[in-house]
Design an enzyme around this catalytic site. Structure first.
Site, PDB file in Angstrom:
ATOM      1  N   GLY A 211      16.468  -6.586  -8.547  1.00 27.33           N
ATOM      2  CA  GLY A 211      16.603  -7.894  -9.181  1.00 27.33           C
ATOM      3  C   GLY A 211      16.576  -9.039  -8.201  1.00 27.33           C
TER       4      GLY A 211
ATOM      5  N   LYS B  28      13.141   2.168  -4.676  1.00 28.39           N
ATOM      6  CA  LYS B  28      13.502   0.838  -5.176  1.00 28.39           C
ATOM      7  C   LYS B  28      13.050  -0.208  -4.177  1.00 28.39           C
ATOM      8  CE  LYS B  28      17.554  -2.067  -6.180  1.00 28.39           C
ATOM      9  NZ  LYS B  28      19.022  -2.077  -6.432  1.00 28.39           N
TER      10      LYS B  28
ATOM     11  N   TYR C  61      13.841  -2.493   1.941  1.00 29.84           N
ATOM     12  CA  TYR C  61      13.468  -3.906   2.014  1.00 29.84           C
ATOM     13  C   TYR C  61      13.004  -4.230   3.429  1.00 29.84           C
ATOM     14  CZ  TYR C  61      16.431  -3.838  -2.125  1.00 29.84           C
ATOM     15  OH  TYR C  61      16.986  -3.510  -3.340  1.00 29.84           O
TER      16      TYR C  61
ATOM     17  N   ASP D 264      27.237  -1.646  -6.592  1.00 35.21           N
ATOM     18  CA  ASP D 264      27.738  -1.405  -5.238  1.00 35.21           C
ATOM     19  C   ASP D 264      28.037  -2.698  -4.476  1.00 35.21           C
ATOM     20  OD1 ASP D 264      24.895  -1.807  -5.428  1.00 35.21           O
ATOM     21  OD2 ASP D 264      24.711  -1.265  -3.322  1.00 35.21           O
TER      22      ASP D 264
ATOM     23  N   ARG E  91      13.347  -6.593   6.289  1.00 32.40           N
ATOM     24  CA  ARG E  91      14.267  -7.625   6.767  1.00 32.40           C
ATOM     25  C   ARG E  91      14.382  -7.535   8.281  1.00 32.40           C
ATOM     26  NH1 ARG E  91      18.939  -6.479   2.142  1.00 32.40           N
ATOM     27  NH2 ARG E  91      17.804  -7.460   0.410  1.00 32.40           N
TER      28      ARG E  91
ATOM     29  N   GLY F 147      21.115  -5.486 -10.672  1.00 32.04           N
ATOM     30  CA  GLY F 147      22.557  -5.616 -10.741  1.00 32.04           C
ATOM     31  C   GLY F 147      23.059  -6.963 -11.209  1.00 32.04           C
TER      32      GLY F 147
END
Length: 267
Positions: free
Chosen positions: A203, A178, A147, A26, A149, A231
């Site tokens: 990753g 994830k 995540y 993506d 952030r 990715g």
């Protein structure tokens, strides 16, 4: 869990190992097409050849990617939130697709991205909650990428931050969560223990060593992880088909890192 959800998840998870190898593609929405995805059909073909379980992409690339070709046996996850690096609010993800669209396009799951700690976190949480309800209605699995952030977060890889992200995904009803890897099996086990949904690792930034990448995958499994969703470190690797085979050996056959390195053809 709805029967449709179970059947679709069986397209993403290996039924024997209960683990998965997902390759997200993506990135073109966020940063423009990276080198490894300029030819999206070739990228999908290579991941299929290497033994990935699923690929993930935005709706516009599904037809162009060849995911529906008879010789491609991959699960398909449609990503339905986005932002671009050109925006001053790039960490705020907005809805760009629907569960119904994903069904029409033959997807086996949908995914959404949340950045916790962002000033617009409440909007992303609301979107994720609504999509989770739609997924339940349609029997569609939901992957949530989460995540930490924001201005109050000093270290987005800190164990407590990553564990909180994973727990939010579970609380919102994700079928797959994830998150970032925390750096060690001991710390990542704290993440998996607090999340009642399967946890796969991201990753992150480019890793300068194949061995480091494979070690991260190996160690995340030791900590109770359910696989990976990586990715750029995969599709931009100079030997990406061999790398995918090596990851397959670790994730689904419990191979050692040394054995996996031999598959890649590196010391």
């Amino acid at each position: 869990m709805e029967l449709g959800t179970k059947k679709r998840l069986s397209r993403i998870f290996n039924p024997d190992t209960k683990r998965t190898i997902i390759v997200p593609m993506d990135h073109g929405m966020t940063i423009g097409a990276p080198d490894g995805l300029v030819d999206i059909r070739k990228a999908v073909d290579d991941m299929n050849e290497g033994g990935a379980n699923a690929v993930l992409m935005h709706k516009g690339l599904i037809r162009a990617s060849g995911c529906a070709d008879a010789n491609v046996d991959l699960g398909l996850i449609m990503h339905i939130t986005a932002s671009t690096a050109l925006s001053p609010s790039g960490n705020t993800k907005v809805l760009t697709g629907t569960v119904e669209e994903a069904i029409r396009l033959g997807a086996d799951a949908v995914s959404v991205h949340l950045n916790l700690g962002d000033p617009n976190e409440r909007e992303m949480l609301n979107t994720a909650g609504v999509i989770a309800d739609h997924c339940n209605r349609w029997g569609m699995p939901l992957l949530m990428m989460l995540y930490g952030r924001g201005g109050l977060i000093r270290d987005s890889f800190a164990t407590d931050i990553v564990a909180h992200c994973a727990r939010v995904g579970a609380e919102l009803g994700a079928d797959i969560v994830k998150v970032s890897y925390t750096g060690s099996p001991e710390s990542f086990q704290r993440v998996t223990e607090c999340c009642c949904a399967p946890v796969v690792i991201a990753g992150g930034e480019r890793i300068d060593s194949t061995r480091k990448l494979l070690q991260m995958v190996h160690d995340s499994l030791l900590a109770g992880g359910a696989g990976l969703s990586i990715g750029r470190n995969v599709f931009e690797h100079p030997r990406r088909v061999d790398l995918m085979r090596a990851m397959n050996a670790i994730v689904h056959s419990n191979a050692s890192v040394d054995d996996a390195m031999a598959i890649v053809g590196e010391d």
